[in-house]
Design a protein around this motif. Structure first.
Motif, PDB file in Angstrom:
ATOM      1  N   TYR A  34       0.859  -1.185   0.000  1.00  0.00           N
ATOM      2  CA  TYR A  34       0.000   0.000   0.000  1.00  0.00           C
ATOM      3  C   TYR A  34       0.893   1.233   0.000  1.00  0.00           C
ATOM      4  O   TYR A  34       1.923   1.260   0.681  1.00  0.00           O
ATOM      5  CB  TYR A  34      -0.901   0.017   1.242  1.00  0.00           C
ATOM      6  CG  TYR A  34      -1.807   1.218   1.270  1.00  0.00           C
ATOM      7  CD1 TYR A  34      -3.038   1.192   0.629  1.00  0.00           C
ATOM      8  CD2 TYR A  34      -1.419   2.385   1.909  1.00  0.00           C
ATOM      9  CE1 TYR A  34      -3.867   2.300   0.618  1.00  0.00           C
ATOM     10  CE2 TYR A  34      -2.240   3.497   1.908  1.00  0.00           C
ATOM     11  CZ  TYR A  34      -3.458   3.454   1.263  1.00  0.00           C
ATOM     12  OH  TYR A  34      -4.267   4.553   1.250  1.00  0.00           O
ATOM     13  N   GLN A  35       0.457   2.255  -0.748  1.00  0.00           N
ATOM     14  CA  GLN A  35       1.186   3.523  -0.736  1.00  0.00           C
ATOM     15  C   GLN A  35       0.217   4.644  -1.074  1.00  0.00           C
ATOM     16  O   GLN A  35      -0.617   4.512  -1.971  1.00  0.00           O
ATOM     17  CB  GLN A  35       2.332   3.491  -1.747  1.00  0.00           C
ATOM     18  CG  GLN A  35       3.271   4.664  -1.649  1.00  0.00           C
ATOM     19  CD  GLN A  35       4.547   4.434  -2.446  1.00  0.00           C
ATOM     20  OE1 GLN A  35       4.526   3.896  -3.549  1.00  0.00           O
ATOM     21  NE2 GLN A  35       5.666   4.849  -1.879  1.00  0.00           N
ATOM     22  N   VAL A  39       2.130   7.717   3.419  1.00  0.00           N
ATOM     23  CA  VAL A  39       2.711   6.505   3.995  1.00  0.00           C
ATOM     24  C   VAL A  39       2.902   5.418   2.943  1.00  0.00           C
ATOM     25  O   VAL A  39       2.232   5.411   1.909  1.00  0.00           O
ATOM     26  CB  VAL A  39       1.858   5.936   5.158  1.00  0.00           C
ATOM     27  CG1 VAL A  39       1.654   6.961   6.258  1.00  0.00           C
ATOM     28  CG2 VAL A  39       0.542   5.399   4.667  1.00  0.00           C
ATOM     29  N   THR A  40       3.804   4.504   3.272  1.00  0.00           N
ATOM     30  CA  THR A  40       4.048   3.309   2.472  1.00  0.00           C
ATOM     31  C   THR A  40       4.069   2.121   3.420  1.00  0.00           C
ATOM     32  O   THR A  40       4.644   2.204   4.508  1.00  0.00           O
ATOM     33  CB  THR A  40       5.389   3.412   1.714  1.00  0.00           C
ATOM     34  OG1 THR A  40       5.329   4.542   0.837  1.00  0.00           O
ATOM     35  CG2 THR A  40       5.684   2.159   0.899  1.00  0.00           C
ATOM     36  N   ALA A  41       3.436   1.030   3.002  1.00  0.00           N
ATOM     37  CA  ALA A  41       3.426  -0.206   3.798  1.00  0.00           C
ATOM     38  C   ALA A  41       3.988  -1.324   2.933  1.00  0.00           C
ATOM     39  O   ALA A  41       3.651  -1.432   1.752  1.00  0.00           O
ATOM     40  CB  ALA A  41       2.008  -0.544   4.237  1.00  0.00           C
ATOM     41  N   VAL A  57       4.964  -0.127   8.319  1.00  0.00           N
ATOM     42  CA  VAL A  57       4.299   1.061   7.808  1.00  0.00           C
ATOM     43  C   VAL A  57       5.211   2.235   8.135  1.00  0.00           C
ATOM     44  O   VAL A  57       5.581   2.431   9.298  1.00  0.00           O
ATOM     45  CB  VAL A  57       2.907   1.270   8.439  1.00  0.00           C
ATOM     46  CG1 VAL A  57       2.200   2.459   7.793  1.00  0.00           C
ATOM     47  CG2 VAL A  57       2.058   0.010   8.329  1.00  0.00           C
ATOM     48  N   ILE A  77      -0.518   6.678   9.712  1.00  0.00           N
ATOM     49  CA  ILE A  77       0.198   5.409   9.888  1.00  0.00           C
ATOM     50  C   ILE A  77      -0.700   4.408  10.609  1.00  0.00           C
ATOM     51  O   ILE A  77      -0.813   3.253  10.198  1.00  0.00           O
ATOM     52  CB  ILE A  77       1.519   5.630  10.636  1.00  0.00           C
ATOM     53  CG1 ILE A  77       2.522   6.333   9.711  1.00  0.00           C
ATOM     54  CG2 ILE A  77       2.094   4.319  11.174  1.00  0.00           C
ATOM     55  CD1 ILE A  77       3.750   6.868  10.410  1.00  0.00           C
ATOM     56  N   ILE A  80      -3.620   3.120   8.412  1.00  0.00           N
ATOM     57  CA  ILE A  80      -3.190   2.089   7.464  1.00  0.00           C
ATOM     58  C   ILE A  80      -2.833   0.802   8.218  1.00  0.00           C
ATOM     59  O   ILE A  80      -3.102  -0.297   7.728  1.00  0.00           O
ATOM     60  CB  ILE A  80      -2.036   2.594   6.585  1.00  0.00           C
ATOM     61  CG1 ILE A  80      -2.497   3.817   5.774  1.00  0.00           C
ATOM     62  CG2 ILE A  80      -1.489   1.494   5.690  1.00  0.00           C
ATOM     63  CD1 ILE A  80      -3.813   3.626   5.016  1.00  0.00           C
ATOM     64  N   ALA A  81      -2.270   0.910   9.403  1.00  0.00           N
ATOM     65  CA  ALA A  81      -1.995  -0.290  10.218  1.00  0.00           C
ATOM     66  C   ALA A  81      -3.295  -1.029  10.514  1.00  0.00           C
ATOM     67  O   ALA A  81      -3.337  -2.265  10.487  1.00  0.00           O
ATOM     68  CB  ALA A  81      -1.275   0.088  11.501  1.00  0.00           C
ATOM     69  N   ILE A  84      -4.335  -2.912   7.421  1.00  0.00           N
ATOM     70  CA  ILE A  84      -3.483  -4.094   7.282  1.00  0.00           C
ATOM     71  C   ILE A  84      -3.901  -5.175   8.272  1.00  0.00           C
ATOM     72  O   ILE A  84      -3.897  -6.364   7.944  1.00  0.00           O
ATOM     73  CB  ILE A  84      -2.007  -3.706   7.433  1.00  0.00           C
ATOM     74  CG1 ILE A  84      -1.589  -2.855   6.232  1.00  0.00           C
ATOM     75  CG2 ILE A  84      -1.113  -4.931   7.582  1.00  0.00           C
ATOM     76  CD1 ILE A  84      -0.321  -2.075   6.440  1.00  0.00           C
ATOM     77  N   TYR A 115       9.075   3.786  11.944  1.00  0.00           N
ATOM     78  CA  TYR A 115       8.318   2.685  11.329  1.00  0.00           C
ATOM     79  C   TYR A 115       7.522   1.956  12.395  1.00  0.00           C
ATOM     80  O   TYR A 115       7.897   1.893  13.555  1.00  0.00           O
ATOM     81  CB  TYR A 115       9.221   1.709  10.572  1.00  0.00           C
ATOM     82  CG  TYR A 115      10.323   1.067  11.383  1.00  0.00           C
ATOM     83  CD1 TYR A 115      10.215  -0.240  11.837  1.00  0.00           C
ATOM     84  CD2 TYR A 115      11.495   1.762  11.671  1.00  0.00           C
ATOM     85  CE1 TYR A 115      11.230  -0.848  12.562  1.00  0.00           C
ATOM     86  CE2 TYR A 115      12.519   1.167  12.393  1.00  0.00           C
ATOM     87  CZ  TYR A 115      12.388  -0.131  12.838  1.00  0.00           C
ATOM     88  OH  TYR A 115      13.391  -0.731  13.557  1.00  0.00           O
TER      89      TYR A 115
END
Length: 159
Positions: A34-35, A39-41, A57, A77, A80-81, A84, A115
């Motif tokens: 994911y981006q 953020v990027t995971a 993340v 963050i 998105i966590a 996930i 992170y």
């Protein structure tokens, strides 16, 4: 403020976010699940034996630790966590989820970019009693594809 990175530090997470790869066991672009603009995971390159396919993340902008991280980026963050975590529950069939985050050497931080770990948890997995090891890049796409597919199909339901 509370910086510990060496003077000539080359940040591996900034490299991932920018689309660059090194010819090593580190994270590859195909590990990204994911981006967005903040953020990027991605599937972590270091795994614990009973918790394979855990995710990191990271903020896209370089912030060394929690002391530098803006609150709005911290919220993204964790948003998105959570996404996930839903994806792991559905695709990994895990019994639970753990998140953890480290700051400064005494806090066990080993990459000088903030992170957050998102771990799939299983009854009796002994996560905190085992040691992580680096994986081969060809071990990670299986997990990345599962999570990426779930996120692409289901993220609108959650956000």
């Amino acid at each position: 403020m509370y910086s510990h990175k060496p003077q000539d530090y080359e940040c591996p997470f900034c490299r991932i976010v920018s689309g660059k790869e090194k010819q090593n066991k580190g994270t590859k672009q195909k590990d990204i699940i994911y981006q967005n603009k903040d953020v990027t995971a991605f599937i972590a390159s270091k795994w614990w034996p009973n918790n394979k396919g855990h995710v990191l993340v990271v903020p896209n902008e370089h912030f060394e630790n929690i002391f530098e991280l803006p609150a709005d980026i911290a919220a993204e963050i964790h948003r998105i966590a959570q996404l996930i975590a839903f994806a792991m529950k559905d695709t990994y069939n895990c019994d639970g989820i753990s998140t953890r985050q480290h700051n400064e050497p005494a806090g066990n931080q080993d990459v000088w970019h903030y992170y957050l770990h998102v771990y799939p948890r299983y009854n009796g997995d002994n996560l905190y009693m085992t040691k992580g090891e680096y994986t081969e890049p060809n071990e990670r796409p299986f997990y990345a594809e599962k999570l990426r597919s779930w996120i692409n199909e289901n993220s609108q339901k959650y956000f």
